[in-house]
Design a protein around this motif. Structure first.
Motif, PDB file in Angstrom:
ATOM      1  N   ARG A   1       0.841  -1.359  -0.013  1.00  0.00           N
ATOM      2  CA  ARG A   1      -0.089  -0.004  -0.191  1.00  0.00           C
ATOM      3  C   ARG A   1       1.173   1.294   0.261  1.00  0.00           C
ATOM      4  N   ASP A   2       2.079   1.608   1.176  1.00  0.00           N
ATOM      5  CA  ASP A   2       3.027   2.471   0.704  1.00  0.00           C
ATOM      6  C   ASP A   2       3.474   2.625  -0.225  1.00  0.00           C
ATOM      7  N   ALA A   3       3.536   1.399  -1.651  1.00  0.00           N
ATOM      8  CA  ALA A   3       4.713   1.129  -2.285  1.00  0.00           C
ATOM      9  C   ALA A   3       3.863   2.595  -3.217  1.00  0.00           C
ATOM     10  N   LYS A   4       2.657   2.332  -3.689  1.00  0.00           N
ATOM     11  CA  LYS A   4       2.086   2.430  -4.713  1.00  0.00           C
ATOM     12  C   LYS A   4       1.757   4.380  -4.635  1.00  0.00           C
ATOM     13  N   ILE A   5       2.624   5.598  -3.843  1.00  0.00           N
ATOM     14  CA  ILE A   5       1.886   6.551  -3.975  1.00  0.00           C
ATOM     15  C   ILE A   5       3.021   6.858  -4.380  1.00  0.00           C
ATOM     16  N   ASN A   6       4.776   6.096  -4.792  1.00  0.00           N
ATOM     17  CA  ASN A   6       5.567   6.622  -5.221  1.00  0.00           C
ATOM     18  C   ASN A   6       5.786   6.182  -7.232  1.00  0.00           C
ATOM     19  N   ASP A   7       4.732   5.812  -7.175  1.00  0.00           N
ATOM     20  CA  ASP A   7       3.715   5.726  -9.011  1.00  0.00           C
ATOM     21  C   ASP A   7       2.539   6.623  -9.243  1.00  0.00           C
ATOM     22  N   ILE A   8       2.423   8.153  -7.991  1.00  0.00           N
ATOM     23  CA  ILE A   8       1.977   8.757  -7.836  1.00  0.00           C
ATOM     24  C   ILE A   8       2.674   9.791  -7.678  1.00  0.00           C
ATOM     25  N   TYR A   9       3.129  10.276  -6.680  1.00  0.00           N
ATOM     26  CA  TYR A   9       3.321  11.444  -6.191  1.00  0.00           C
ATOM     27  C   TYR A   9       4.660  11.964  -7.493  1.00  0.00           C
ATOM     28  N   GLU A  10       4.631  13.861  -6.693  1.00  0.00           N
ATOM     29  CA  GLU A  10       6.330  14.097  -7.673  1.00  0.00           C
ATOM     30  C   GLU A  10       5.745  13.782  -9.132  1.00  0.00           C
ATOM     31  N   GLY A  11       4.888  13.657  -9.728  1.00  0.00           N
ATOM     32  CA  GLY A  11       4.406  13.300 -11.000  1.00  0.00           C
ATOM     33  C   GLY A  11       3.718  11.451 -11.364  1.00  0.00           C
ATOM     34  N   THR A  12       2.373  11.577 -11.461  1.00  0.00           N
ATOM     35  CA  THR A  12       2.219  10.276 -12.277  1.00  0.00           C
ATOM     36  C   THR A  12       3.472   9.399 -13.005  1.00  0.00           C
ATOM     37  N   ARG A  13       3.158   8.060 -13.210  1.00  0.00           N
ATOM     38  CA  ARG A  13       4.399   7.809 -14.201  1.00  0.00           C
ATOM     39  C   ARG A  13       3.655   7.856 -15.044  1.00  0.00           C
ATOM     40  N   GLN A  14       2.812   8.103 -16.193  1.00  0.00           N
ATOM     41  CA  GLN A  14       2.625   8.887 -16.695  1.00  0.00           C
ATOM     42  C   GLN A  14       2.728  10.409 -17.926  1.00  0.00           C
ATOM     43  N   ILE A  15       2.696  10.868 -16.232  1.00  0.00           N
ATOM     44  CA  ILE A  15       3.529  12.253 -16.852  1.00  0.00           C
ATOM     45  C   ILE A  15       5.181  12.484 -16.988  1.00  0.00           C
ATOM     46  N   ASN A  16       5.877  11.591 -15.408  1.00  0.00           N
ATOM     47  CA  ASN A  16       7.197  11.939 -16.051  1.00  0.00           C
ATOM     48  C   ASN A  16       7.652  10.764 -17.716  1.00  0.00           C
ATOM     49  N   GLN A  17       6.607   9.496 -17.958  1.00  0.00           N
ATOM     50  CA  GLN A  17       7.351   9.241 -19.582  1.00  0.00           C
ATOM     51  C   GLN A  17       6.352   9.716 -20.693  1.00  0.00           C
ATOM     52  N   LEU A  18       5.858  10.620 -20.517  1.00  0.00           N
ATOM     53  CA  LEU A  18       5.036  12.050 -21.453  1.00  0.00           C
ATOM     54  C   LEU A  18       6.673  13.110 -20.541  1.00  0.00           C
ATOM     55  N   ILE A  19       7.289  13.002 -20.361  1.00  0.00           N
ATOM     56  CA  ILE A  19       8.476  14.301 -19.898  1.00  0.00           C
ATOM     57  C   ILE A  19       9.690  13.195 -20.971  1.00  0.00           C
ATOM     58  N   VAL A  20       9.548  12.326 -20.792  1.00  0.00           N
ATOM     59  CA  VAL A  20      10.738  10.945 -20.897  1.00  0.00           C
ATOM     60  C   VAL A  20      10.622  11.089 -22.544  1.00  0.00           C
TER      61      VAL A  20
END
Lengths: 352, 427
Positions: free
Chosen positions: B395-414
């Motif tokens: 449950r703790d882990a999932k926040i890392n996939d979201i905050y400071e930019g979701t996985r998707q917004i970071n993929q978009l930046i890449v």
């Protein structure tokens, strides 16, 4: 500097011929010659044995990626002598190093190769079916090997065999009794590289030809080095596919704009770029461990499986991004997908 | 040169933090998870002296830089000295990983400037940094936070509505609006004299160019906590909504350039926010990797007790499904961790890492999500049980996939970076 020379060679020489080489099942000799002359192997052999350098797995990994970006079959061909030279450096006795290593520093490519793979589904390099048993002053080898590169033209073959449950290496001269070079293999990819099936039937090898002498070798270490090399080559193949697909996606216009403007394409490319960078770091870290004299058997086993999947996934995405053209042999990506699939079976087929 | 060796002082630091994680975090993990919004007292007490030392070290570096710049200490050599790698960021990344191995929710309660500090470092002058960081070296524990997200401005944070208006008579900024999802917002502003960096627009019509960052200090009148969220995980960490109702802050609490209203000043303020992400994204990735390592080690240990361990010499046909999973967990953990270290090493060497920061963030968030979910699966009924911490780590882990930019917004930046596309070309 070495990396620059390799990148130039890969781009200006290899990329000019790789498709024809695959279709014709032959690599032009001048391309092989030019690749050998870059001198990767001699730079890794100490001066005492006629070379001019110091062995480094990291340097090897950089070279392997650079070459493999050009073409995998050409790369494997160029690296065939390494299959003998590097195990000699890692595990050879002083006498064996003195006798053989200087031959790898000649101008001409030395005619040495190695045989590890066996033609069966349940192949495991730690549990070979080819056997070696000591009888008096010689070893007797029995078994069948496949995917032995350049075996038809070799002077020696380093044959790996099972001696009392351990994988050991034996330098088998071509005129050894009981050694027979069979048919050239027909494979799914890397068709420019001639590989052969060989049969060992009561093959007699002098006892001093056992790699590492009486104590033999730490095969895990040799396999770890091989996995670094293959991992680096897989990164090279994946990078080729990624870069080609990226440039294609920027040029291919549909619905009035480049297909790379779509997230479905752009996100695949982002994953591909990340996969390439991530696996390169895994390869480098394993190479760095080996250069520090650490045992990286576990790390390289984990890395190998991961990279074997990554390279297929990446090459497949490249085919997918090119759509119908990806399936056509005028474009390179279908070949990269075929070559990529091979990594899962190429264990031990390269070492740098 | 390719080198994966860690500096000696970081290795020593790791040992110390390992002890903190084992003694002050793990024993309280379950209880804090079950009692959301309670504070991790043991962790705060144990880490406050250490956190103070860290900030003191940063301040010392700042003072040297400041003196060198103005020539006050006559040390002219400082200017021409060859630049050495700045290992502070690497040390921070290692610390975050180790603390998150202990407990990712408690780690976020570290009495330290944290994300607010990263923003102040990215956009503030050395003088401002000294002024805002000094409080973290003395007295009672204090916290830092950052407020950027709004209900209508998530990944698209340029459309934020919170306003900052200058009152020329008092020379104060007047903040109005509402910010959500603020990690440690309550600790920073209500429970201590900490700092919270608040992003607001000085000119709503100017878009990105109007966005500036302001430091709001603890107990500022007009700032209230409107809500404390109830979350899937990281429950030891408070996540709040901040309400600004004519909150007045000194003019000097604007970070960076004072020439905010000049035309043609560009989007410097907004870029400051984005620059914060260059260090905060590897920090999130490091936290993810700490949880991933915890889950991986625990799973390996528990399976080994049952006689299940990976045989790394097996052939493909011999591997069990569990062995395959464990090997893939190892590979994905190591791969994402190396990407994280690369992004940190680039910062240490003063190199741009925008692309690599997003790369490591999205890959680490993805990896820890998968690894922890796998861990729960592999441990069967015990994995799902709240007797063990694995389900909490998932449950703790999932926040890392979201905050400071979701996985998707970071993929978009890449994707934009590798394709050399603008926001308009690749939406």
């Amino acid at each position: 500097m070495l990396a620059d020379a390799i990148a130039r060679y890969a781009n200006e020489r290899v990329r000019k011929v790789f498709r024809d080489a695959e279709e014709d099942s032959v690599i032009p000799t001048d391309v092989v010659k030019a690749g050998w002359e870059i001198g990767i192997l001699p730079t890794g052999i100490p001066e005492a044995y006629g070379g001019f350098g110091e062995y480094s797995a990291i340097t090897g990994a950089l070279a392997a990626e650079g070459f493999a970006w050009g073409d995998l079959a050409v790369t494997l061909n160029l690296m065939v002598p390494n299959l003998v030279a590097i195990p000699l450096m890692l595990a050879g006795t002083e006498a064996q190093k003195g006798a053989y290593l200087p031959q790898f520093c000649d101008e001409a490519m030395p005619r040495m190769t190695a045989a590890l793979t066996e033609p069966r589904i349940q192949f495991n390099p730690y549990k070979l079916k080819t056997t070696a048993s000591l009888a008096g002053e010689s070893y007797e080898l029995n078994g069948t090997k496949t995917a032995v590169p350049l075996a038809d033209n070799a002077k020696f073959i380093l044959v790996y065999a099972n001696e009392d449950g351990q994988t050991q290496g034996f330098l088998v001269p071509m005129d050894a009794e009981g050694l027979e070079i069979g048919k050239r293999n027909k494979l799914m990819g890397i068709n420019a590289l001639p590989t052969f099936t060989i049969a060992l039937t009561g093959c007699q090898v002098p006892v001093e030809n056992k790699l590492g002498g009486a104590d033999g070798i730490d095969f895990g270490l040799i396999l770890a080095h091989s996995r670094v090399a293959l991992g680096a080559m897989a990164v090279g193949v994946a990078r080729a596919g990624y870069e080609y697909a990226r440039e294609y996606a920027k040029e291919r216009v549909q619905f009035g704009e480049p297909i790379a403007h779509r997230q479905s394409i752009a996100f695949m490319l982002a994953e591909m770029a990340t996969d390439v960078d991530e696996t390169r770091l895994l390869v480098w870290e394993a190479a760095w461990l080996l250069d520090k004299g650490k045992d990286a058997a576990r790390e390289t086993a984990v890395m190998k499986r991961h990279i074997d999947e990554m390279v297929v996934r990446t090459a497949d995405r490249a085919v997918q991004i090119l759509g119908g053209y990806g399936y056509i042999r005028e474009y390179p990506v279908e070949l990269w997908l075929r070559n990529a699939r091979g990594f899962a079976t190429f264990d031990g087929l390269a070492i740098v | 040169m390719i080198d994966f060796e860690l500096p000696e002082f970081i290795k020593n630091q790791n040992q110390l933090i390992q002890m903190v994680a084992e003694q002050a975090m793990r024993p309280y993990s379950r209880d804090l998870d079950e009692h959301e919004h309670e504070r991790p007292q043991a962790f705060v007490e144990m880490t406050w002296p250490f956190a103070q030392q860290m900030v003191k070290r940063d301040l010392k570096g700042l003072e040297i830089a400041l003196n060198g710049r103005t020539g006050q200490n006559g040390n002219g050599a400082a200017k021409s000295a060859p630049t050495k790698p700045n290992y502070a960021i690497l040390s921070l990344i290692m610390m975050i990983e180790q603390l998150s191995w202990g407990d990712a929710g408690q780690y976020l309660c570290l009495p330290h400037p944290m994300l607010g500090g990263a923003a102040i470092q990215s956009a503030g002058t050395p003088e401002q940094q000294i002024r805002f960081f000094k409080r973290f070296t003395e007295g009672e524990p204090k916290w830092g936070a950052m407020a950027i997200t709004e209900a209508g401005a998530g990944s698209d944070n340029s459309s934020m509505r919170t306003t900052a208006v200058l009152d020329p008579d008092s020379n104060e900024w007047i903040l109005n609006g509402e910010k959500i999802f603020i990690t440690s917002g309550g600790l920073a502003l209500e429970e201590s004299d900490g700092v919270c960096v608040v992003w607001a627009t000085v000119d709503p019509k100017a878009g990105r160019a109007g966005i500036k960052s302001f430091v709001v200090e603890g107990h500022t009148p007009g700032v209230t906590i409107a809500k404390a969220e109830h979350k899937l995980g990281i429950r030891a960490s408070d996540t709040v909504t901040l309400h600004f109702d004519n909150a007045r802050i000194p003019y000097e609490n604007l970070l960076g350039s004072a020439e905010v209203r000049q035309k043609g000043a560009g989007t410097k303020g907004f870029k400051g926010a984005m620059k914060t992400f260059d260090s905060s994204r590897p920090a999130v990735a490091a936290s993810a990797m700490g949880i991933a390592r915890a889950a991986l080690e625990f799973t390996q240990e528990k399976l080994a007790e049952e006689g299940i361990a990976v045989d790394y010499t097996k052939g493909t046909h011999e591997l069990t499904a569990v062995e395959r999973d464990l090997m893939e967990m190892e590979a994905r953990h190591k791969g994402a961790w190396l990407l994280t270290l690369r992004a940190a090493a680039q910062m240490a060497h003063g190199q741009s890492n925008r692309l690599e920061a997003s790369m490591c963030k999205f890959r680490a968030g993805e990896a820890v999500t998968w690894i922890t979910q796998k861990a729960v699966e592999l441990l069967g009924p015990m994995g799902y049980s709240r007797e063990w911490l694995v389900e909490k780590w998932m449950r703790d882990a999932k926040i890392n996939d979201i905050y400071e930019g979701t996985r998707q917004i970071n993929q978009l930046i890449v994707a934009r970076a590798i394709l050399e596309y603008t926001r308009r070309e690749l939406k």
